[in-house]
Design an enzyme around this catalytic site. Structure first.
Site, PDB file in Angstrom:
ATOM      1  N   CYS A  42       0.951  -1.039  -0.163  1.00  0.00           N
ATOM      2  CA  CYS A  42       0.093  -0.153  -0.208  1.00  0.00           C
ATOM      3  C   CYS A  42       0.941   1.245  -0.064  1.00  0.00           C
ATOM      4  O   CYS A  42       1.887   1.400   0.514  1.00  0.00           O
ATOM      5  CB  CYS A  42      -0.974   0.026   1.166  1.00  0.00           C
ATOM      6  SG  CYS A  42      -2.108   1.467   1.220  1.00  0.00           S
ATOM      7  N   ASP A  44       0.337   3.540   1.741  1.00  0.00           N
ATOM      8  CA  ASP A  44       0.425   4.184   3.063  1.00  0.00           C
ATOM      9  C   ASP A  44       1.681   4.702   3.639  1.00  0.00           C
ATOM     10  O   ASP A  44       2.697   3.922   3.547  1.00  0.00           O
ATOM     11  CB  ASP A  44      -0.471   3.434   4.003  1.00  0.00           C
ATOM     12  CG  ASP A  44      -0.880   4.005   5.284  1.00  0.00           C
ATOM     13  OD1 ASP A  44       0.296   4.560   6.034  1.00  0.00           O
ATOM     14  OD2 ASP A  44      -1.971   3.851   5.877  1.00  0.00           O
ATOM     15  N   ARG A  46       2.833   5.004   6.508  1.00  0.00           N
ATOM     16  CA  ARG A  46       3.340   4.498   7.642  1.00  0.00           C
ATOM     17  C   ARG A  46       3.915   2.923   7.456  1.00  0.00           C
ATOM     18  O   ARG A  46       4.389   2.434   8.347  1.00  0.00           O
ATOM     19  CB  ARG A  46       1.992   4.317   8.711  1.00  0.00           C
ATOM     20  CG  ARG A  46       1.755   5.567   9.398  1.00  0.00           C
ATOM     21  CD  ARG A  46       0.311   5.222   9.839  1.00  0.00           C
ATOM     22  NE  ARG A  46      -0.768   4.744   8.717  1.00  0.00           N
ATOM     23  CZ  ARG A  46      -2.103   4.584   9.174  1.00  0.00           C
ATOM     24  NH1 ARG A  46      -2.553   4.868  10.525  1.00  0.00           N
ATOM     25  NH2 ARG A  46      -2.764   4.225   8.121  1.00  0.00           N
ATOM     26  N   HIS A  98      -2.247  -3.900   5.016  1.00  0.00           N
ATOM     27  CA  HIS A  98      -1.984  -3.615   6.473  1.00  0.00           C
ATOM     28  C   HIS A  98      -3.335  -3.235   7.178  1.00  0.00           C
ATOM     29  O   HIS A  98      -3.977  -2.759   6.523  1.00  0.00           O
ATOM     30  CB  HIS A  98      -0.969  -2.151   6.481  1.00  0.00           C
ATOM     31  CG  HIS A  98      -1.640  -1.061   5.962  1.00  0.00           C
ATOM     32  ND1 HIS A  98      -2.107  -0.088   6.641  1.00  0.00           N
ATOM     33  CD2 HIS A  98      -1.782  -0.664   4.540  1.00  0.00           C
ATOM     34  CE1 HIS A  98      -2.537   0.867   5.900  1.00  0.00           C
ATOM     35  NE2 HIS A  98      -2.413   0.617   4.536  1.00  0.00           N
ATOM     36  N   CYS A 101      -6.137   0.097   6.817  1.00  0.00           N
ATOM     37  CA  CYS A 101      -5.740   0.531   5.703  1.00  0.00           C
ATOM     38  C   CYS A 101      -7.084   1.527   5.303  1.00  0.00           C
ATOM     39  O   CYS A 101      -8.030   1.087   5.119  1.00  0.00           O
ATOM     40  CB  CYS A 101      -5.807  -0.518   4.534  1.00  0.00           C
ATOM     41  SG  CYS A 101      -5.493   0.016   2.756  1.00  0.00           S
TER      42      CYS A 101
HETATM   43 CO    CO Z   1      -3.345   1.185   3.098  1.00  0.00          CO
END
Ligand code: CO
Length: 211
Positions: A42, A44, A46, A98, A101
């Site tokens: 992803c 993302d 993090r 994750h 998400c």
């Molecule tokens: Co995500």
């Protein structure tokens, strides 16, 4: 708020540290890359694949998109997969979702428009395919189970692509791994694996890990 100029300053410090550790560092990088892994994860911020696996530059080829989706018609993704498998000859492809998400949550909740809505069509397909199970799960846990089911379905979609099938039938060593990253403890949870011997018609859904 971190100023953008801090990124440039941090980069100078990083490059200087690399040279201090090893004067040949960048000369070696120039010689080429031989990563053993392709990571599909992803976007993302993090979930930083190389940092959370302690992988140095050169160790991991990478593709990231919202909700780590395998769109078979996505030339961006498929060219990354082709180059990784056919040229770099990576031994492992990791599809990593994750918990928490936002893309998966948005696929469940709706309400997003435009490009993101269009992109999440494949995640909505995952919901449709697993609606019976998802309907039995309390609403607050549904998104995290969908994260797991999404990794499973995307790994399966990846296994069926022409590039991966050619590698499997051609005897090239290649394993596909489905993992989930847990933001709460920083740990990767392996869900499933697919290799050339896996019958793709009967791949079970992984056991619930989080819910
Ligand atoms: Co995500």
């Amino acid at each position: 708020m971190r100023e953008y100029k801090h990124l440039l300053l941090a980069n100078k410090a990083w490059a200087a540290e690399r040279l201090e550790e090893n004067p040949d560092y960048f000369a070696r990088q120039m010689a080429g890359q031989q990563p053993e892994f392709l990571w599909i994860g992803c976007s993302d911020s993090r979930v930083a694949p190389d940092q959370l696996t302690n992988t140095e530059p050169g160790g991991m080829f990478m593709h990231r998109n919202i909700a780590n989706l395998i769109h078979p018609g996505d030339q961006n993704l498929m060219s990354v997969v082709q180059f990784a498998v056919e040229v770099l000859k990576v031994g492992h492809i990791i599809v990593c979702g994750h918990y928490g998400c936002g893309g998966i949550q948005a696929a469940l909740d709706g309400g997003v428009q435009g490009h993101v809505h269009d992109w999440l069509a494949i995640a909505r397909d995952v919901i449709d395919s697993h609606r019976d199970e998802l309907d039995t799960i309390p609403a607050e846990q549904r998104a995290n189970r969908l994260v797991e089911l999404n990794v499973r379905d995307q790994l399966l979609a990846l296994a069926k692509t022409d590039v991966v099938q050619r590698a499997f039938t051609g005897g090239q060593p290649l394993e596909l791994h489905g993992w989930v990253y847990d933001l709460r403890d920083g740990l990767l949870k392996p869900l499933m694996e697919i290799d050339a011997t896996t019958p793709l018609g009967t791949v079970p859904t992984p056991d619930k890990v989080l819910v």
